[in-house]
Structures are given as C-alpha cells and as structure tokens.
Write a protein that holds these residues in place. Sequence first.
Motif, PDB file in Angstrom:
ATOM      1  N   VAL A 166       9.072  -2.711 -14.352  1.00 45.84           N
ATOM      2  CA  VAL A 166       9.657  -1.411 -14.015  1.00 45.84           C
ATOM      3  C   VAL A 166       8.582  -0.352 -13.830  1.00 45.84           C
ATOM      4  O   VAL A 166       8.634   0.450 -12.889  1.00 45.84           O
ATOM      5  CB  VAL A 166      10.659  -0.991 -15.114  1.00 45.84           C
ATOM      6  CG1 VAL A 166      11.152   0.426 -14.870  1.00 45.84           C
ATOM      7  CG2 VAL A 166      11.831  -1.963 -15.157  1.00 45.84           C
ATOM      8  N   MET A 167       7.576  -0.326 -14.697  1.00 41.99           N
ATOM      9  CA  MET A 167       6.552   0.704 -14.627  1.00 41.99           C
ATOM     10  C   MET A 167       5.634   0.534 -13.412  1.00 41.99           C
ATOM     11  O   MET A 167       5.032   1.489 -12.952  1.00 41.99           O
ATOM     12  CB  MET A 167       5.711   0.703 -15.903  1.00 41.99           C
ATOM     13  CG  MET A 167       6.505   1.044 -17.162  1.00 41.99           C
ATOM     14  SD  MET A 167       7.233   2.697 -17.088  1.00 41.99           S
ATOM     15  CE  MET A 167       5.748   3.703 -17.137  1.00 41.99           C
ATOM     16  N   GLU A 168       5.539  -0.692 -12.907  1.00 39.60           N
ATOM     17  CA  GLU A 168       4.652  -0.960 -11.782  1.00 39.60           C
ATOM     18  C   GLU A 168       5.355  -0.882 -10.431  1.00 39.60           C
ATOM     19  O   GLU A 168       4.697  -0.822  -9.389  1.00 39.60           O
ATOM     20  CB  GLU A 168       4.017  -2.341 -11.932  1.00 39.60           C
ATOM     21  CG  GLU A 168       3.134  -2.486 -13.164  1.00 39.60           C
ATOM     22  CD  GLU A 168       2.583  -3.883 -13.325  1.00 39.60           C
ATOM     23  OE1 GLU A 168       2.705  -4.669 -12.352  1.00 39.60           O
ATOM     24  OE2 GLU A 168       2.042  -4.197 -14.403  1.00 39.60           O
ATOM     25  N   ARG A 169       6.684  -0.846 -10.438  1.00 42.66           N
ATOM     26  CA  ARG A 169       7.424  -0.933  -9.181  1.00 42.66           C
ATOM     27  C   ARG A 169       7.165   0.262  -8.254  1.00 42.66           C
ATOM     28  O   ARG A 169       6.994   0.051  -7.042  1.00 42.66           O
ATOM     29  CB  ARG A 169       8.917  -1.081  -9.472  1.00 42.66           C
ATOM     30  CG  ARG A 169       9.746  -1.435  -8.231  1.00 42.66           C
ATOM     31  CD  ARG A 169      11.177  -1.738  -8.600  1.00 42.66           C
ATOM     32  NE  ARG A 169      11.278  -2.996  -9.317  1.00 42.66           N
ATOM     33  CZ  ARG A 169      11.958  -3.152 -10.458  1.00 42.66           C
ATOM     34  NH1 ARG A 169      12.563  -2.123 -11.033  1.00 42.66           N
ATOM     35  NH2 ARG A 169      12.016  -4.339 -11.039  1.00 42.66           N
ATOM     36  N   PRO A 170       7.128   1.517  -8.743  1.00 41.54           N
ATOM     37  CA  PRO A 170       6.840   2.618  -7.805  1.00 41.54           C
ATOM     38  C   PRO A 170       5.493   2.455  -7.103  1.00 41.54           C
ATOM     39  O   PRO A 170       5.375   2.738  -5.906  1.00 41.54           O
ATOM     40  CB  PRO A 170       6.862   3.860  -8.706  1.00 41.54           C
ATOM     41  CG  PRO A 170       7.730   3.477  -9.860  1.00 41.54           C
ATOM     42  CD  PRO A 170       7.462   2.023 -10.086  1.00 41.54           C
ATOM     43  N   GLY A 171       4.485   2.005  -7.829  1.00 39.37           N
ATOM     44  CA  GLY A 171       3.184   1.787  -7.210  1.00 39.37           C
ATOM     45  C   GLY A 171       3.222   0.693  -6.167  1.00 39.37           C
ATOM     46  O   GLY A 171       2.569   0.795  -5.116  1.00 39.37           O
ATOM     47  N   LEU A 172       3.978  -0.382  -6.431  1.00 38.91           N
ATOM     48  CA  LEU A 172       4.108  -1.459  -5.464  1.00 38.91           C
ATOM     49  C   LEU A 172       4.810  -0.952  -4.202  1.00 38.91           C
ATOM     50  O   LEU A 172       4.384  -1.245  -3.077  1.00 38.91           O
ATOM     51  CB  LEU A 172       4.884  -2.624  -6.083  1.00 38.91           C
ATOM     52  CG  LEU A 172       5.197  -3.795  -5.153  1.00 38.91           C
ATOM     53  CD1 LEU A 172       3.921  -4.385  -4.567  1.00 38.91           C
ATOM     54  CD2 LEU A 172       5.993  -4.871  -5.900  1.00 38.91           C
ATOM     55  N   ILE A 173       5.875  -0.185  -4.385  1.00 39.76           N
ATOM     56  CA  ILE A 173       6.588   0.377  -3.234  1.00 39.76           C
ATOM     57  C   ILE A 173       5.640   1.238  -2.402  1.00 39.76           C
ATOM     58  O   ILE A 173       5.617   1.175  -1.169  1.00 39.76           O
ATOM     59  CB  ILE A 173       7.814   1.188  -3.707  1.00 39.76           C
ATOM     60  CG1 ILE A 173       8.881   0.241  -4.281  1.00 39.76           C
ATOM     61  CG2 ILE A 173       8.394   2.014  -2.566  1.00 39.76           C
ATOM     62  CD1 ILE A 173      10.048   0.951  -4.927  1.00 39.76           C
ATOM     63  N   ALA A 174       4.836   2.052  -3.097  1.00 42.25           N
ATOM     64  CA  ALA A 174       3.908   2.937  -2.378  1.00 42.25           C
ATOM     65  C   ALA A 174       2.862   2.160  -1.594  1.00 42.25           C
ATOM     66  O   ALA A 174       2.369   2.637  -0.565  1.00 42.25           O
ATOM     67  CB  ALA A 174       3.231   3.876  -3.374  1.00 42.25           C
ATOM     68  N   SER A 175       2.497   0.961  -2.048  1.00 42.70           N
ATOM     69  CA  SER A 175       1.447   0.191  -1.377  1.00 42.70           C
ATOM     70  C   SER A 175       1.970  -0.628  -0.196  1.00 42.70           C
ATOM     71  O   SER A 175       1.185  -1.004   0.679  1.00 42.70           O
ATOM     72  CB  SER A 175       0.782  -0.761  -2.386  1.00 42.70           C
ATOM     73  OG  SER A 175       1.670  -1.811  -2.751  1.00 42.70           O
ATOM     74  N   LEU A 176       3.257  -0.916  -0.158  1.00 44.12           N
ATOM     75  CA  LEU A 176       3.773  -1.841   0.857  1.00 44.12           C
ATOM     76  C   LEU A 176       3.715  -1.297   2.290  1.00 44.12           C
ATOM     77  O   LEU A 176       3.582  -2.093   3.229  1.00 44.12           O
ATOM     78  CB  LEU A 176       5.195  -2.272   0.497  1.00 44.12           C
ATOM     79  CG  LEU A 176       5.288  -3.217  -0.702  1.00 44.12           C
ATOM     80  CD1 LEU A 176       6.737  -3.629  -0.949  1.00 44.12           C
ATOM     81  CD2 LEU A 176       4.422  -4.461  -0.493  1.00 44.12           C
ATOM     82  N   PRO A 177       3.821   0.025   2.535  1.00 43.12           N
ATOM     83  CA  PRO A 177       3.687   0.467   3.933  1.00 43.12           C
ATOM     84  C   PRO A 177       2.367   0.066   4.570  1.00 43.12           C
ATOM     85  O   PRO A 177       2.306  -0.171   5.778  1.00 43.12           O
ATOM     86  CB  PRO A 177       3.825   1.992   3.811  1.00 43.12           C
ATOM     87  CG  PRO A 177       4.702   2.199   2.632  1.00 43.12           C
ATOM     88  CD  PRO A 177       4.300   1.117   1.666  1.00 43.12           C
ATOM     89  N   ARG A 178       1.302  -0.023   3.781  1.00 43.94           N
ATOM     90  CA  ARG A 178       0.028  -0.476   4.348  1.00 43.94           C
ATOM     91  C   ARG A 178       0.121  -1.937   4.769  1.00 43.94           C
ATOM     92  O   ARG A 178      -0.533  -2.354   5.727  1.00 43.94           O
ATOM     93  CB  ARG A 178      -1.095  -0.284   3.327  1.00 43.94           C
ATOM     94  CG  ARG A 178      -1.433   1.172   3.057  1.00 43.94           C
ATOM     95  CD  ARG A 178      -2.743   1.306   2.299  1.00 43.94           C
ATOM     96  NE  ARG A 178      -2.679   0.707   0.971  1.00 43.94           N
ATOM     97  CZ  ARG A 178      -2.257   1.343  -0.108  1.00 43.94           C
ATOM     98  NH1 ARG A 178      -1.840   2.598  -0.025  1.00 43.94           N
ATOM     99  NH2 ARG A 178      -2.233   0.738  -1.281  1.00 43.94           N
ATOM    100  N   VAL A 179       0.899  -2.714   4.032  1.00 40.37           N
ATOM    101  CA  VAL A 179       1.118  -4.108   4.412  1.00 40.37           C
ATOM    102  C   VAL A 179       1.894  -4.169   5.725  1.00 40.37           C
ATOM    103  O   VAL A 179       1.522  -4.888   6.669  1.00 40.37           O
ATOM    104  CB  VAL A 179       1.880  -4.847   3.289  1.00 40.37           C
ATOM    105  CG1 VAL A 179       2.267  -6.246   3.737  1.00 40.37           C
ATOM    106  CG2 VAL A 179       1.033  -4.902   2.023  1.00 40.37           C
ATOM    107  N   LEU A 180       2.961  -3.400   5.813  1.00 42.08           N
ATOM    108  CA  LEU A 180       3.805  -3.439   7.008  1.00 42.08           C
ATOM    109  C   LEU A 180       3.086  -2.873   8.228  1.00 42.08           C
ATOM    110  O   LEU A 180       3.402  -3.236   9.361  1.00 42.08           O
ATOM    111  CB  LEU A 180       5.100  -2.661   6.748  1.00 42.08           C
ATOM    112  CG  LEU A 180       5.957  -3.162   5.573  1.00 42.08           C
ATOM    113  CD1 LEU A 180       7.216  -2.323   5.443  1.00 42.08           C
ATOM    114  CD2 LEU A 180       6.308  -4.634   5.744  1.00 42.08           C
TER     115      LEU A 180
END
Length: 631
Positions: A166-180
């Motif tokens: 749960v604590m890491e999910r916002p950071g993961l969401i923020a990083s995924l646009p660079r993947v896409l």
Amino acid sequence: MTGPHVRTCGPRPPRQRPAKPALHLLTAALMALSGGHALAQADTSAAPAAAAAKTPPPPPSALDAPLFYQLLIGELELKEGRPGNAYQVILDAARRQSDDDLFQRAVEIALQARAGDQALAATQAWREARPQSLAAMRYQVQILLALNRGEALAEPLTAWLAAAPVMERPGLIASLPRVLARLPDQQKALALASRLFTPWLDQPATRTAARVALGRAHLSAGLPVQAVGLARAAVADDPAATGPALLALEMVPATAGAEALVTDYLARDDAEPAVRLAYVRTLAQGQRYAEATRQLERLTLQRPALPDPWLTLGALRLELKQPKEAETALLRFVELAGATPPAAVAAANAAGAATGSTASDTEDDDEAPPPAADGARDLTQAWLLLAQAAEQRGDLKTAETWLAKVENPQRLLEVQARRAGLMARQGQLKEARALIQAVPERTGDDARAKLVAEAQLLRDIKRWQDAATVLATASQRFPDDTDLIYEQAMVEEKLDRLPEMERLLRRVIALKPDHPHAHNALGYSLADRGLRLPEARALIVRALELSPGDPFITDSLGWVEFRLGNKDEALRLLRQAYAARPDTEIAAHLGEVLWAQGQRDEARRVWQEARGRDASNEVLRETLARLKVGL
C-alpha cells in the motif's frame, strides 16, 4: 539459443535544443540545478562484538547435493559457451525449488544470450510458481517492452499494481507513465493507462498519483488540455503534492492554465525547492530571465546554504547585465562550494560585489553549508562567470585573474576565447585571433568550435566583414550546419546585405523547418525596414508558435504590429516581452511605442533604465537620436 535480439536499457533522455554560443555559460549553470543530493549512510562499524554472539544461527540451507550439482552444471555450461543448456538447467532448478533468485538467474542468462522469447518464458514460469513476486512482474514488463509487445502489458501491469504494498503503490503509479511512454502508439498507451489507473482514482492513498499519471498519459498522447484538467483535479485532492505542479510545468508556456498551477504551488510556504528549480530552468530556457531571477532570489532567501542556485543566479544576472549583483551571487557559490578565492581577487571584487546586503547577511544561523562530497567541487563554471562579470565591469585585470584559476583542459577553448576577448578590447586583435587558432583540434567538433569562437570574437568588436569571412569558411567545411548558416545570416544583416541574409535564413528554414530563430530573424529584419509587413508578421507568428513565450520573438511581434499601425496591440506585446526579459533592445522598442502613444514620462523612464544597463546599445542610441530625445 534462438529468439529475437533484446537490449535492456533505461528511458532515453529528452533531446535537448543546442545552446546558442552566447548562452553557453548560462546553460552550464542551469545544468548544475539538475544535481541530486547525497544520501547519508549509517555507520555500522561500531557494533559491539557481543551483539554478533547473540545473532541467531542462519536457517538451514535448501542447497542439498543434487541441487548443488545441478547449479554447478548450469554455470559450467554457461562458462563453456552453451547458454541454451545453462538456461534449461537453471530454469528446471528454479521450478523445482520455486526460488526467486534462481528464476532471476534463468532470466538473466537468457537476456545475456539476447534470447527474448526464452527470457519471457522464464518470467511466465516464475509468475506461475510465485504469483505474488513483484520482481517477476517487473521483469516481465521490462521484457515485453524490449520485445515491443505492448498489447501484452495490461495483465502484468494490473497484477503489479494490485500486488504492490500500500505504501509503495502511489510511487509505482507515478513511475508507470515513463514505461508507457516507450510504446510506439501513444493513443493505445493512453487507453492502457486509463485501464490501469482508473480503478485507483477513488482510493484516498492513490487518487492524486493516479490523476497525475493519467495526465501524463494524456500529454504524451497530444492532449494537453485534458492533462491540465487532470493536474487541476489532483491539486484539489492534495494541494501540497508536487506531482501536479511538475506535470503542469511540462506544459509551460504552451498550454493555458498550466503555469498558474505551478505558480500557485510555489506560493506555498512548503513548496519543494526541486519544483522551484525546475521552474527556473523552464523560465531560463524561454529566456524569461527576470522571472527566473526572482524565483532564485526567493529560493536563496529560504535555503541560503544550497550552492547551485547561487551559481545559476549569478549566470542569470550576467545575462541581465548586472555584473555587481552577479559577483555577489557567484562569490557566495564559491564560498559554499568549499573554496576561498585568493585575497587579491576577493579584494579586487569587493567594491563591485558589495551592493546592499550580502548573501551571508541572510543566512540562517542554524543552517550550516553542506560539505562538498569530494572536497571542493569543480569551480570552473564559477571562475568563467566571474571573469565575465569582471569584464562587464571593465576590470580586465581581475577577469584575467579569474581565468588563470581554470585548470580544466576540457574548457581550454572557452578560457582562451574569453582571454582573446580581453586582448581584443585592448587593441591586440591579431594576437587574440592567433590565441584561438592555436587551440589544439582533436575532432571536427573542435575545429567547428574554434571557428565559432573566432567569429564571435570578431562580432563582439563589430568587425562584421571579418566575421562573415570566418563564418563562410565554417559553412563550407560544415555545409548543412543550420546554426552556422544562421550566424552567417546575422552577420550579413549587420553588413546590410539583406538579399544574402534572406537567402541564408530561408536555407536554414528549408533544412530545419522548426527553427524559430530563423523565422523570427527574417520577419524582424523585414519589419524593421518596413518591408513586406504582412509576410513579416506571418514569419514572426510562426516563430512564436515554435517557441511560445520567447520574449525576443514577442518583441518582434510587437514591433511588426507597431509598424502595421496596431499601437495598442504593440504596446501590450512589448510590455509582456519587457516584463519577461528587460533587455535594452526591447526597452528601446517599448519606449518608442509609449512615446508614440503620448506616454512620454514612462517612455523616458524605460529608456533611462535601459541606458543604465547598456548605454552603448546601438538600437537604443539610434532610437533616441531619431526621436531627438535627450535623457
């Protein structure tokens, strides 16, 4: 092994526009703002020996004899150049043991062999054996991207988001646009982003990050208006979050409403310095130096012990022709960077640098300057800027003293070019040119840089024909170099050879249709001579489309509007340009329009400010002489 060639790599850095030679030092100073901060490391060397004695024994190892021999065989096969056999042996062991490390090793063997299908198969086996393994999902996503199989990303990305702590999910969401952003079809990437992030829009812990991530996906898909709307919604969720401001910053100044989101965030007392520094870079890249300076002044008041903002503040003040204020900032940077200037140099600069309160007067007593990571940092940039500041003040001896401190051989041409400028100002032009020509050449880029430096030297002392000859030689050696052709056109304009200037600028536009300065230069030159004004206006409008917010292009548009008789619009545009960049030439134009509108007191005030910065400016002097104005 068989399979497609796979190369794993990080995201490519954004392509940078080439810096104009006159802004080279400022560009380098701006780059200093991109530096990160060192992370403190805990010292565990003093742990008492008694603690080691109480450490519980390690758990029994799963490495029995059969597994040991299987792993040994796999590594020997790899060493003997048979990666296919090694992959099969290690993957079989991973399946038997259901072990993350062994699955990872199988994936790495396949990647080393550039066998993408086998690497992907290993991640799939890994996820079957370890459904909650975040590492397995991450590897699978990376390999799918490398194989350009974007259509298969939805499942592992969705699972990765669901399995993340749960604590890491916002950071993961923020990083995924660079993947896409690495997908070739950004419309499909936007559809995937909507599928991934929409379920997290209503969760309090993730809604801000999800809105920002969706905004980035919309921006990548060419939908900035929707991206601004999502950034605004994210601000409503969490006004203190940096993500919405950073997203909005990527759309400044082209998208309406974006800059207001940035400035509203920066008005907060708890605004992060990193956001302010990013805004400074954006403003400076748009040549909005006055606004960038104000942002840095606020930051240096709030965080006086940060070194790099002082360096950039000094560079900006030099661009604004404020050498005394520049020296104050640069000497503060030198102090914070861990080096003390020689007593003679400090004394020579004391009179010029001590204007008003010094930087040290504003420093918090509780905030000590951070030590340099590896002793005193490289101060080459500061020495060059301090030399430039001393030269602007007319103190050529002190300028040479600063140049003598530069020991970086990679900056030799910059130092010699600056030194040559000092010599030329003292009438030693032949020696100055020889100094630049004597710099060693290792590559074609070195030869080009020397020609540009020599031409700039000649332009600085208004030897236009000599500069034209050097640039013509440079263009012959580098025939399709648009920057060289542009510079050659600017010299032809000074020689009043308008047809040749127009020919060169149209060649630049043909080679590089998105070159804003070529459009602007041609449009302004026509407008300034009262020629083909509708065409001039169209060229300048196109330049402003290519470089929104550029104060010099805005000045050109104001000037052509004045020539067309649209005085109110001209005044609006010129006020806007002058507020962003209080340049002497812009001041000359603004003053003339004010004078024509009957606002003569304000016109005199603007001209007086400009003359105080640069009394020798030709445009200002010609304007005052033509209008018969005495100040």
